[in-house]
Design a protein around this motif. Sequence first.
Motif, PDB file in Angstrom:
ATOM      1  N   LEU A  82       0.806  -1.218   0.096  1.00  0.00           N
ATOM      2  CA  LEU A  82      -0.075   0.065  -0.076  1.00  0.00           C
ATOM      3  C   LEU A  82       0.869   1.257  -0.081  1.00  0.00           C
ATOM      4  CD1 LEU A  82      -2.516  -1.231   2.702  1.00  0.00           C
ATOM      5  CD2 LEU A  82      -2.643  -1.385   0.501  1.00  0.00           C
ATOM      6  N   PRO A  83       1.410   1.575  -1.116  1.00  0.00           N
ATOM      7  CA  PRO A  83       2.291   2.568  -1.298  1.00  0.00           C
ATOM      8  C   PRO A  83       1.693   4.024  -1.267  1.00  0.00           C
ATOM      9  CG  PRO A  83       2.090   1.832  -3.479  1.00  0.00           C
ATOM     10  CD  PRO A  83       1.323   0.886  -2.501  1.00  0.00           C
ATOM     11  N   ARG A  84       2.414   4.936  -0.858  1.00  0.00           N
ATOM     12  CA  ARG A  84       1.908   6.476  -0.934  1.00  0.00           C
ATOM     13  C   ARG A  84       1.447   6.838  -2.428  1.00  0.00           C
ATOM     14  NH1 ARG A  84       5.186  11.472   1.252  1.00  0.00           N
ATOM     15  NH2 ARG A  84       4.750  10.559   3.527  1.00  0.00           N
ATOM     16  N   SER A  85       0.381   7.303  -2.627  1.00  0.00           N
ATOM     17  CA  SER A  85       0.091   7.698  -3.979  1.00  0.00           C
ATOM     18  C   SER A  85      -0.760   9.206  -3.631  1.00  0.00           C
ATOM     19  CB  SER A  85      -0.872   6.464  -4.787  1.00  0.00           C
ATOM     20  OG  SER A  85      -2.167   6.387  -4.223  1.00  0.00           O
ATOM     21  N   THR A  87      -3.193   8.795  -1.981  1.00  0.00           N
ATOM     22  CA  THR A  87      -3.682   8.775  -0.798  1.00  0.00           C
ATOM     23  C   THR A  87      -2.531   8.178   0.241  1.00  0.00           C
ATOM     24  OG1 THR A  87      -4.143   6.496  -1.472  1.00  0.00           O
ATOM     25  CG2 THR A  87      -6.083   8.179  -1.454  1.00  0.00           C
ATOM     26  N   PRO A  88      -2.669   8.292   1.537  1.00  0.00           N
ATOM     27  CA  PRO A  88      -1.396   7.780   2.156  1.00  0.00           C
ATOM     28  C   PRO A  88      -1.002   6.451   2.040  1.00  0.00           C
ATOM     29  CG  PRO A  88      -3.129   8.862   3.580  1.00  0.00           C
ATOM     30  CD  PRO A  88      -3.718   8.691   2.295  1.00  0.00           C
ATOM     31  N   GLY A  89       0.242   6.344   2.325  1.00  0.00           N
ATOM     32  CA  GLY A  89       0.767   4.700   2.154  1.00  0.00           C
ATOM     33  C   GLY A  89       0.699   4.064   3.713  1.00  0.00           C
ATOM     34  N   VAL A  93       0.067   5.896   7.988  1.00  0.00           N
ATOM     35  CA  VAL A  93      -1.026   6.080   8.761  1.00  0.00           C
ATOM     36  C   VAL A  93      -0.524   5.238  10.044  1.00  0.00           C
ATOM     37  CG1 VAL A  93      -2.660   6.556   6.829  1.00  0.00           C
ATOM     38  CG2 VAL A  93      -2.070   4.256   7.631  1.00  0.00           C
ATOM     39  N   TYR A 176      -3.940  -0.708   7.854  1.00  0.00           N
ATOM     40  CA  TYR A 176      -4.221   0.504   7.257  1.00  0.00           C
ATOM     41  C   TYR A 176      -5.795   1.030   7.152  1.00  0.00           C
ATOM     42  CZ  TYR A 176      -4.140   3.619   2.929  1.00  0.00           C
ATOM     43  OH  TYR A 176      -4.115   4.541   2.236  1.00  0.00           O
ATOM     44  N   PHE A 177      -6.621   0.068   6.644  1.00  0.00           N
ATOM     45  CA  PHE A 177      -8.016   0.448   6.725  1.00  0.00           C
ATOM     46  C   PHE A 177      -8.882   0.801   7.813  1.00  0.00           C
ATOM     47  CE2 PHE A 177      -6.744  -1.132   2.243  1.00  0.00           C
ATOM     48  CZ  PHE A 177      -7.544  -0.290   1.456  1.00  0.00           C
ATOM     49  N   GLN A 183     -10.127   5.651   7.643  1.00  0.00           N
ATOM     50  CA  GLN A 183     -11.640   5.530   7.819  1.00  0.00           C
ATOM     51  C   GLN A 183     -12.251   6.895   7.648  1.00  0.00           C
ATOM     52  OE1 GLN A 183     -13.453   3.069  10.053  1.00  0.00           O
ATOM     53  NE2 GLN A 183     -12.543   1.724   8.454  1.00  0.00           N
ATOM     54  N   ILE A 186     -10.477   8.878   3.903  1.00  0.00           N
ATOM     55  CA  ILE A 186     -10.475   7.892   2.622  1.00  0.00           C
ATOM     56  C   ILE A 186     -11.662   7.310   2.172  1.00  0.00           C
ATOM     57  CG2 ILE A 186      -9.145   6.633   1.031  1.00  0.00           C
ATOM     58  CD1 ILE A 186      -7.512   9.004   1.929  1.00  0.00           C
ATOM     59  N   LEU A 187     -12.232   6.620   3.079  1.00  0.00           N
ATOM     60  CA  LEU A 187     -13.515   5.766   3.018  1.00  0.00           C
ATOM     61  C   LEU A 187     -14.470   6.567   3.400  1.00  0.00           C
ATOM     62  CD1 LEU A 187     -12.089   2.285   4.779  1.00  0.00           C
ATOM     63  CD2 LEU A 187     -12.249   2.918   2.246  1.00  0.00           C
TER      64      LEU A 187
ATOM     65  N   TYR B  54     -10.290   2.658  15.101  1.00  0.00           N
ATOM     66  CA  TYR B  54      -8.956   3.288  15.487  1.00  0.00           C
ATOM     67  C   TYR B  54      -9.055   4.091  17.040  1.00  0.00           C
ATOM     68  CZ  TYR B  54     -12.205   7.144  13.801  1.00  0.00           C
ATOM     69  OH  TYR B  54     -13.209   7.887  13.415  1.00  0.00           O
ATOM     70  N   TRP B 391     -12.632  -3.562   1.369  1.00  0.00           N
ATOM     71  CA  TRP B 391     -11.221  -3.687   1.370  1.00  0.00           C
ATOM     72  C   TRP B 391     -10.969  -5.025   2.139  1.00  0.00           C
ATOM     73  CZ3 TRP B 391      -9.672  -4.096   6.401  1.00  0.00           C
ATOM     74  CH2 TRP B 391     -10.479  -3.388   7.493  1.00  0.00           C
ATOM     75  N   GLY B 401       0.495  -2.624  -4.558  1.00  0.00           N
ATOM     76  CA  GLY B 401       1.000  -1.256  -5.146  1.00  0.00           C
ATOM     77  C   GLY B 401      -0.159  -0.456  -5.291  1.00  0.00           C
ATOM     78  N   LYS B 405      -4.163  -0.804  -4.049  1.00  0.00           N
ATOM     79  CA  LYS B 405      -4.664   0.007  -3.052  1.00  0.00           C
ATOM     80  C   LYS B 405      -5.910   0.759  -3.597  1.00  0.00           C
ATOM     81  CE  LYS B 405      -2.926   3.980  -1.704  1.00  0.00           C
ATOM     82  NZ  LYS B 405      -2.043   5.106  -1.307  1.00  0.00           N
TER      83      LYS B 405
END
Lengths: 208, 563
Positions: A82-85, A87-89, A93, A176-177, A183, A186-187, B54, B391, B401, B405
């Motif tokens: 889950l790389p940074r793009s 959105t965060p990697g 997080v 991550y999610f 949460q 992004i979601l 979280y 997810w 990658g 994601k």
Amino acid sequence: VPDSATRAPTRSSELLKMPSPVKLDRRALIHNIVQGGLALSLMPGFAEAAWNAIAAEGAAAPPCILSAAQTRMIAIIADAILPRSDTPGATDVGVLPWIDLVVAEYFSDVRRAAFQADLTAIDDFALSTSGAPFTELQGEAQLAVIAGLDAACGAKDLSFAQRGYGELKELVIYGYFTSKPVQQDILQVVVVPGRFDGNVLIAPSSAT
Amino acid sequence: MKGQYDFDAIVVGSGMTGGWAAKELTAAGLKTLVLEAGGPIDPAKDFVEHVQPYEIPFRGWGDRTPLRRERPIQSDCYASDELGHKFFVNDLENPYTHPVEAPFSWFRGRQVGGRSITWGRQVYRWSDLDFEANAKDGHGTDWPIRYRDIAPWYSHVERFIGVSGAPEGLAQLPDGEFLAPMQMTGVERAARQRILKAFHGERVMTIGRVAILTENHNGRAACHYCGPCERGCITRSYFNSIGSTLPAASATGNLTLRPNSVAAELIYDAKRGRIRGVRVIDANTLRDTEYKARVVFLCASAIESVRLLLNSKSAHFPDGLANSSGTLGRYVMDHHYGSGASGSMSGFEDRRTFGRRPNGIYIARFRNVSTQHPDFLRGYGMQGGSSRKDWHRGAAMPGYGAEFKKSLISELGPWSLSAAGWGETLPHADNRVSIDRQVKDRWGLPAARIDVRWRDNERAMQRDMMTGMAEMLEAAGCTDITLAPKDNPPGHCIHEMGGARMSVTQDLGVLNAWNQAWDVHNLFVTDGACMASTACQNPSITYMALTARACDYAVGQMRRNEL
């Protein structure tokens, strides 16, 4: 990751190679890893944020159970999955300290030992396929190792390395999610939906 | 209230049935003491349904170090997680034993509200197919009641607690007084129609009948579809005693609720042939107190009530109170559940859901309704639902990658449809609860020893649950159908029943047709202990209806000075 999936101890040779649980000061660990050249790996730009996130937990954080080498391997793999793009990697997080906590305190002793032995098996796999332990490889070579392990996700009869990678991938994705940034931002999870609709039409652009 | 009594009535337990006994008895004007072994609950503080992953260290998986230490048994229940474990007992303080070769999962909640806080909320009426089953096939003893005896009390309960569901007109699963049903998904609606057609109406998939409000009802708010009901509900949208029956009882001015009060013994007055009172141990100070009342209702949960009766020995009842029949502790049952099947359904890729429906679909019993299955007696219902993976699917699929994601964030997996069976268990005398004198709980009370085992009929039914569901999935148009065997131990379904069964005559059981002890007329047992069989439906509404019915009978007897 139900703990009922507790696995039998792995090969005794792997257990012998398995590092003993080492309780390190987090700040010292962070320092060691950064000094050890992680910034030159797949995720140079992300490392600082990740380590800062760990450091922000301060002295109250639980002791680390993962070794510096294991943490470094996990960080590289996590940000490859889950790389940074836009959105965060993963490490952005806080996936790393969460995995450390899970391995240290959620996993049973048997499961922890198996997981750590499987991380060693990933190194063995890298050595046999690419000529060096995973963390000593450079970016493209590391990706090739990950590709070799990832292809088996969802399959049965996994090797120890594939099993370790699969469990790590599950931890990375879950960590991550379920993180607050993902949460909330992004979601955009709605905590109190107020209604249930069982048949919502998805806009054509986002339908799969 | 006469001077020789502290209260008109004592109710042991404050959960599903204890709350109902309190409500009905106080409404009739009886000064009622409710004894709860656990502590008080403050919904504003203790209900945690809106806590996000979280916000807790293990994101819901649980802090296993203390859970392993204090709740090694309870943490095997899905609801006893990182947040919900507070509603389950400390296993070290509350031991029980079982034969090594016969594991039993006893999930327990000791707090005001009991297990009504964490229950599954599914409510299905029984029919005469169920009440007549023992008499027809000879397993167990005949029920002393039939559907007509309990039907008005089902209605009484449904009107108060609020049950959403869809009427189907099925003889084996009578309709109730329903609030509007929750929505089925498009997949479920399609599957329902295809299954109806393929099986000529014999197999009916309907929306779950559930004690959750789909509209405001009796001062409680409609569900807001946040999801995890088992963590409590601040808007009181699902039924539990702490938000419904106990407040109603309190409003009468006749209720005394005493938390942290462990019922240790029912004290039998041999001269008068009745219970004099209840010996209570304060859970914190360990001090003994005796409370006297004209009538006692046991609503402590099936095994706890049986344990209390077995521990209440006297010269007159050396084998346990109200045990002249010798059946006390015997014919203990639970539903066997979990085996089923799942499949994928195409054609709905442009659809998703919104909100978290705290409910699923229900497939009414179809085995041994009109024809006899060659492999087993009785039958099973099925519970399940449909969903698309979000997810969560990522861990089990290849990929990594940025694109991977992105797909987990913005796309959904295929629709899946699955269901598992909840099966009837035959009553056996050797499936029993006794007392292990060598093991005592924190309060010095001898522990229960539980020996309950699945037998051939249950195992045959479990196999058919998979077959039956796979047939329906195929008829529904599913692909990638997978059988899902489960071997949950007895107790795991948290539907413990029996041990003080109702019976037609005194020599066959502990309780008469009114849940009144044959041997001790001022004693009523209205929790799961009273059940003479299990049917396949979730049992709580039957407990509640029997409780309300028994209260009405007891009040009538008291008014006629017959108690």
